[in-house]
Design a protein around this motif. Structure first.
Motif, mmCIF file in Angstrom:
data_model
loop_
_atom_site.group_PDB
_atom_site.id
_atom_site.type_symbol
_atom_site.label_atom_id
_atom_site.label_comp_id
_atom_site.label_asym_id
_atom_site.label_seq_id
_atom_site.Cartn_x
_atom_site.Cartn_y
_atom_site.Cartn_z
ATOM 1 N N GLY A 28 -9.168 0.314 -0.335
ATOM 2 C CA GLY A 28 -9.441 1.720 -0.051
ATOM 3 C C GLY A 28 -8.228 2.525 0.369
ATOM 4 N N HIS A 29 -7.105 1.853 0.576
ATOM 5 C CA HIS A 29 -5.891 2.585 0.949
ATOM 6 C C HIS A 29 -5.275 3.224 -0.290
ATOM 7 N N VAL A 30 -5.072 4.517 -0.192
ATOM 8 C CA VAL A 30 -4.595 5.301 -1.324
ATOM 9 C C VAL A 30 -3.073 5.214 -1.467
ATOM 10 N N SER A 31 -2.392 5.193 -0.331
ATOM 11 C CA SER A 31 -0.923 5.228 -0.349
ATOM 12 C C SER A 31 -0.352 3.821 -0.213
ATOM 13 N N LEU A 32 0.707 3.558 -0.964
ATOM 14 C CA LEU A 32 1.355 2.238 -0.927
ATOM 15 C C LEU A 32 2.855 2.441 -0.937
ATOM 16 N N PHE A 33 3.545 1.717 -0.069
ATOM 17 C CA PHE A 33 4.994 1.886 0.123
ATOM 18 C C PHE A 33 5.699 0.531 -0.022
ATOM 19 N N TRP A 34 6.904 0.578 -0.537
ATOM 20 C CA TRP A 34 7.788 -0.598 -0.562
ATOM 21 C C TRP A 34 9.036 -0.293 0.266
ATOM 22 N N TYR A 48 7.230 4.955 -3.134
ATOM 23 C CA TYR A 48 5.828 4.959 -2.744
ATOM 24 C C TYR A 48 4.925 5.546 -3.805
ATOM 25 N N PHE A 49 3.652 5.160 -3.723
ATOM 26 C CA PHE A 49 2.624 5.544 -4.671
ATOM 27 C C PHE A 49 1.471 6.230 -3.937
ATOM 28 N N GLN A 50 0.913 7.188 -4.621
ATOM 29 C CA GLN A 50 -0.349 7.783 -4.208
ATOM 30 C C GLN A 50 -1.304 7.447 -5.355
ATOM 31 N N ASN A 51 -2.263 6.563 -5.083
ATOM 32 C CA ASN A 51 -3.047 5.969 -6.169
ATOM 33 C C ASN A 51 -2.091 5.337 -7.183
ATOM 34 N N GLU A 52 -2.205 5.663 -8.454
ATOM 35 C CA GLU A 52 -1.322 5.029 -9.440
ATOM 36 C C GLU A 52 -0.040 5.835 -9.682
ATOM 37 N N GLU A 71 -3.325 0.472 -11.679
ATOM 38 C CA GLU A 71 -4.732 0.813 -11.457
ATOM 39 C C GLU A 71 -4.971 1.370 -10.057
ATOM 40 N N GLY A 72 -3.882 1.728 -9.394
ATOM 41 C CA GLY A 72 -4.023 2.336 -8.071
ATOM 42 C C GLY A 72 -4.391 1.369 -6.970
ATOM 43 N N ALA A 93 3.642 -1.791 2.443
ATOM 44 C CA ALA A 93 2.750 -1.192 3.437
ATOM 45 C C ALA A 93 1.737 -0.309 2.722
ATOM 46 N N SER A 94 0.553 -0.172 3.311
ATOM 47 C CA SER A 94 -0.435 0.741 2.744
ATOM 48 C C SER A 94 -1.032 1.596 3.852
#
Lengths: 113, 110
Positions: A28-34, A48-52, A71-72, A93-94
């Motif tokens: 359910g976490h929308v944001s993903l960071f490296w 970083y990503f917001q969804n895909e 696929e987000g 991180a998300s």
């Protein structure tokens, strides 16, 4: 509940080899960071990503680094033709969304010989 | 590049004492977060304070934020040996990416 998971936890690569690091964010976490963390230093932002959608990749050190999140959900950080200076811990991180708390995974420790 | 600078770089205290760690930063922020990292492990989130907040508490933790001085402090009261770790402050701007300092090494002697 399950936190952020990363695999592999450790990776030893020969110089010139390609590697792929996986991140499974919290559901359910929308944001993903490296982030990349060198020994004795604080983490440094990579992308970083917001969804895909990859919204910011300004921290990627070179065009050998590539990240995707098709696929987000799960994300993969790929490093082509690894160099010794790529040796570091790679953290994922998300968060629920932008401006929210980021929860980190255990990291992948990459050693390039 | 690293925006946050923590002070001191290393801190050694006796169990039961309070530990105060400071962080300064350079640009405007949306929020500031403190994390703990045990040797060889991932980052554990401790507390988030937003730019319009001045103080927050969570258990034995107290965080302050002074945006006019671009500084924050983390106070751990009644420290325990298990608090031994590296502590990082991280600032987030409008784009939410975190900029970390180099960290503070805290040692709590039993």
């Amino acid at each position: 509940g399950a936190g952020v998971s990363q695999s592999p936890r450790y990776k030893v690569a020969k110089r010139g080899q390609d590697v792929a690091l996986r991140c499974d964010p919290i559901s359910g976490h929308v944001s993903l960071f490296w982030y990349q963390q060198a020994l004795g230093q604080g983490p440094e932002f990579l992308t970083y990503f917001q969804n895909e959608a990859q919204l910011d990749k300004s921290g990627l050190p070179s065009d050998r680094f590539f990240a995707e999140r098709p696929e987000g959900s799960v994300s993969t950080l790929k490093i082509q033709r690894t160099q010794q200076e790529d040796s570091a811990v790679y953290l994922c991180a998300s968060s629920l969304g932008l401006g929210e708390t980021q929860y980190f995974g255990p990291g992948t420790r990459l050693l390039v010989l | 590049s690293q925006q946050g600078e923590e002070d001191p770089q290393a801190l050694s205290i006796q169990e039961g004492e309070n530990a105060t760690m400071n962080c300064s930063y350079k640009t405007s922020i949306n929020n500031l977060q403190w994390y703990r990292q045990n040797s060889g492990r991932g980052l554990v989130h401790l507390i988030l304070i937003r730019s319009n907040e001045r103080e927050k508490h969570s258990g034995r933790l107290r965080v302050t934020l002074d945006t006019s001085k671009k500084s924050s402090s983390l106070l751990i009261t009644a420290s325990r040996a298990a608090d031994t770790a590296s502590y990082f402050c991280a600032t987030a701007g409008a784009n939410s990416k975190l900029t970390f300092g180099k960290g503070i090494t805290l040692s709590v002697r039993p």
